[in-house]
Every structure is written in C-alpha cells, then in structure tokens.
Design a protein around this motif. Structure first.
Motif, PDB file in Angstrom:
ATOM      1  N   THR A 125     -26.375  12.031 -12.154  1.00  0.00           N
ATOM      2  CA  THR A 125     -25.213  12.880 -11.883  1.00  0.00           C
ATOM      3  C   THR A 125     -24.240  12.187 -10.940  1.00  0.00           C
ATOM      4  O   THR A 125     -23.025  12.210 -11.156  1.00  0.00           O
ATOM      5  CB  THR A 125     -25.663  14.226 -11.275  1.00  0.00           C
ATOM      6  N   ILE A 126     -24.766  11.551  -9.912  1.00  0.00           N
ATOM      7  CA  ILE A 126     -23.914  10.837  -8.952  1.00  0.00           C
ATOM      8  C   ILE A 126     -23.187   9.684  -9.635  1.00  0.00           C
ATOM      9  O   ILE A 126     -21.978   9.493  -9.432  1.00  0.00           O
ATOM     10  CB  ILE A 126     -24.746  10.340  -7.755  1.00  0.00           C
ATOM     11  N   ILE A 127     -23.898   8.936 -10.468  1.00  0.00           N
ATOM     12  CA  ILE A 127     -23.277   7.820 -11.188  1.00  0.00           C
ATOM     13  C   ILE A 127     -22.174   8.339 -12.113  1.00  0.00           C
ATOM     14  O   ILE A 127     -21.078   7.770 -12.177  1.00  0.00           O
ATOM     15  CB  ILE A 127     -24.338   7.021 -11.966  1.00  0.00           C
ATOM     16  N   ALA A 128     -22.441   9.431 -12.815  1.00  0.00           N
ATOM     17  CA  ALA A 128     -21.440  10.002 -13.719  1.00  0.00           C
ATOM     18  C   ALA A 128     -20.218  10.492 -12.944  1.00  0.00           C
ATOM     19  O   ALA A 128     -19.078  10.282 -13.374  1.00  0.00           O
ATOM     20  CB  ALA A 128     -22.058  11.145 -14.517  1.00  0.00           C
ATOM     21  N   LEU A 129     -20.442  11.126 -11.805  1.00  0.00           N
ATOM     22  CA  LEU A 129     -19.319  11.602 -10.993  1.00  0.00           C
ATOM     23  C   LEU A 129     -18.486  10.442 -10.457  1.00  0.00           C
ATOM     24  O   LEU A 129     -17.253  10.502 -10.459  1.00  0.00           O
ATOM     25  CB  LEU A 129     -19.822  12.463  -9.840  1.00  0.00           C
ATOM     26  N   ARG A 130     -19.146   9.392 -10.012  1.00  0.00           N
ATOM     27  CA  ARG A 130     -18.406   8.215  -9.519  1.00  0.00           C
ATOM     28  C   ARG A 130     -17.573   7.601 -10.629  1.00  0.00           C
ATOM     29  O   ARG A 130     -16.409   7.225 -10.412  1.00  0.00           O
ATOM     30  CB  ARG A 130     -19.379   7.171  -8.969  1.00  0.00           C
ATOM     31  N   ALA A 131     -18.165   7.486 -11.808  1.00  0.00           N
ATOM     32  CA  ALA A 131     -17.421   6.912 -12.940  1.00  0.00           C
ATOM     33  C   ALA A 131     -16.221   7.786 -13.292  1.00  0.00           C
ATOM     34  O   ALA A 131     -15.131   7.268 -13.586  1.00  0.00           O
ATOM     35  CB  ALA A 131     -18.344   6.757 -14.147  1.00  0.00           C
ATOM     36  N   THR A 132     -16.403   9.088 -13.249  1.00  0.00           N
ATOM     37  CA  THR A 132     -15.305  10.008 -13.557  1.00  0.00           C
ATOM     38  C   THR A 132     -14.181   9.895 -12.533  1.00  0.00           C
ATOM     39  O   THR A 132     -13.003   9.875 -12.891  1.00  0.00           O
ATOM     40  CB  THR A 132     -15.836  11.455 -13.605  1.00  0.00           C
ATOM     41  N   VAL A 133     -14.551   9.795 -11.270  1.00  0.00           N
ATOM     42  CA  VAL A 133     -13.539   9.662 -10.218  1.00  0.00           C
ATOM     43  C   VAL A 133     -12.796   8.334 -10.360  1.00  0.00           C
ATOM     44  O   VAL A 133     -11.569   8.282 -10.241  1.00  0.00           O
ATOM     45  CB  VAL A 133     -14.180   9.806  -8.819  1.00  0.00           C
ATOM     46  N   ARG A 134     -13.519   7.252 -10.642  1.00  0.00           N
ATOM     47  CA  ARG A 134     -12.863   5.945 -10.850  1.00  0.00           C
ATOM     48  C   ARG A 134     -11.891   6.014 -12.027  1.00  0.00           C
ATOM     49  O   ARG A 134     -10.785   5.462 -11.970  1.00  0.00           O
ATOM     50  CB  ARG A 134     -13.910   4.869 -11.095  1.00  0.00           C
ATOM     51  N   LEU A 135     -12.318   6.671 -13.103  1.00  0.00           N
ATOM     52  CA  LEU A 135     -11.447   6.813 -14.266  1.00  0.00           C
ATOM     53  C   LEU A 135     -10.204   7.619 -13.906  1.00  0.00           C
ATOM     54  O   LEU A 135      -9.087   7.252 -14.290  1.00  0.00           O
ATOM     55  CB  LEU A 135     -12.208   7.491 -15.409  1.00  0.00           C
ATOM     56  N   ALA A 136     -10.376   8.696 -13.170  1.00  0.00           N
ATOM     57  CA  ALA A 136      -9.226   9.521 -12.763  1.00  0.00           C
ATOM     58  C   ALA A 136      -8.250   8.720 -11.908  1.00  0.00           C
ATOM     59  O   ALA A 136      -7.032   8.802 -12.097  1.00  0.00           O
ATOM     60  CB  ALA A 136      -9.717  10.758 -12.009  1.00  0.00           C
ATOM     61  N   TRP A 137      -8.781   7.927 -10.958  1.00  0.00           N
ATOM     62  CA  TRP A 137      -7.908   7.093 -10.129  1.00  0.00           C
ATOM     63  C   TRP A 137      -7.193   6.038 -10.976  1.00  0.00           C
ATOM     64  O   TRP A 137      -6.011   5.751 -10.764  1.00  0.00           O
ATOM     65  CB  TRP A 137      -8.687   6.414  -9.005  1.00  0.00           C
ATOM     66  N   GLY A 138      -7.894   5.475 -11.941  1.00  0.00           N
ATOM     67  CA  GLY A 138      -7.269   4.489 -12.831  1.00  0.00           C
ATOM     68  C   GLY A 138      -6.150   5.095 -13.648  1.00  0.00           C
ATOM     69  O   GLY A 138      -5.083   4.495 -13.817  1.00  0.00           O
ATOM     70  N   ILE A 139      -6.384   6.293 -14.155  1.00  0.00           N
ATOM     71  CA  ILE A 139      -5.349   6.987 -14.923  1.00  0.00           C
ATOM     72  C   ILE A 139      -4.152   7.302 -14.037  1.00  0.00           C
ATOM     73  O   ILE A 139      -2.997   7.146 -14.449  1.00  0.00           O
ATOM     74  CB  ILE A 139      -5.928   8.262 -15.571  1.00  0.00           C
ATOM     75  N   ALA A 140      -4.410   7.735 -12.816  1.00  0.00           N
ATOM     76  CA  ALA A 140      -3.316   8.044 -11.885  1.00  0.00           C
ATOM     77  C   ALA A 140      -2.499   6.791 -11.566  1.00  0.00           C
ATOM     78  O   ALA A 140      -1.266   6.835 -11.533  1.00  0.00           O
ATOM     79  CB  ALA A 140      -3.871   8.652 -10.599  1.00  0.00           C
ATOM     80  N   ARG A 141      -3.194   5.664 -11.347  1.00  0.00           N
ATOM     81  CA  ARG A 141      -2.478   4.406 -11.080  1.00  0.00           C
ATOM     82  C   ARG A 141      -1.636   3.988 -12.278  1.00  0.00           C
ATOM     83  O   ARG A 141      -0.489   3.541 -12.125  1.00  0.00           O
ATOM     84  CB  ARG A 141      -3.471   3.291 -10.735  1.00  0.00           C
TER      85      ARG A 141
END
Length: 64
Positions: A8-24
């Motif tokens: 769950t932690i790994i999935a959440l981290r990946a999701t947050v990284r993806l969200a930051w990438g999309i925002a950038r």
C-alpha cells in the motif's frame, strides 16, 4: 499484514510521484502556451495584423 502495508505504501508513493509529474508537465505546457502566445502576438504586431480577426474563423468553427 506487514506485506500488505508495504504494498500500500509503495502504491501510494507511486501515485503521488505520478501526480507530481503530471502537475509539472501541466505547468510546463502552460508556460509553453504562454510563450507561444507572446510570440504570435509580437509577430502580429510587427506585421500590423489583427490577430483576433485572423483567429475568429477558427474560434467560431470550434464552438459550433
């Protein structure tokens, strides 16, 4: 139970990284759009062209 939490932690981290990438990417595309808009306006001003009149057919066709 520990394995489930780790996954769950790994999935959440990946999701947050993806969200930051999309925002950038969105920010970069917005900046690029502003730069292009400025370049078009400068060229139109240099050539004494009314950019609104030029773009009007594209805008009216797109809204139909």
């Amino acid at each position: 139970m520990e394995l489930g939490n780790s996954i769950t932690i790994i999935a959440l981290r990946a999701t947050v990284r993806l969200a930051w990438g999309i925002a950038r990417a969105a920010r970069t595309l917005g900046d690029l759009g502003l730069a292009m808009e400025g370049a078009v306006e400068r060229q139109a001003h240099r050539r004494q062209v009314d950019i609104d009149a030029v773009l009007e057919p594209l805008i009216t066709d797109a809204s139909v």
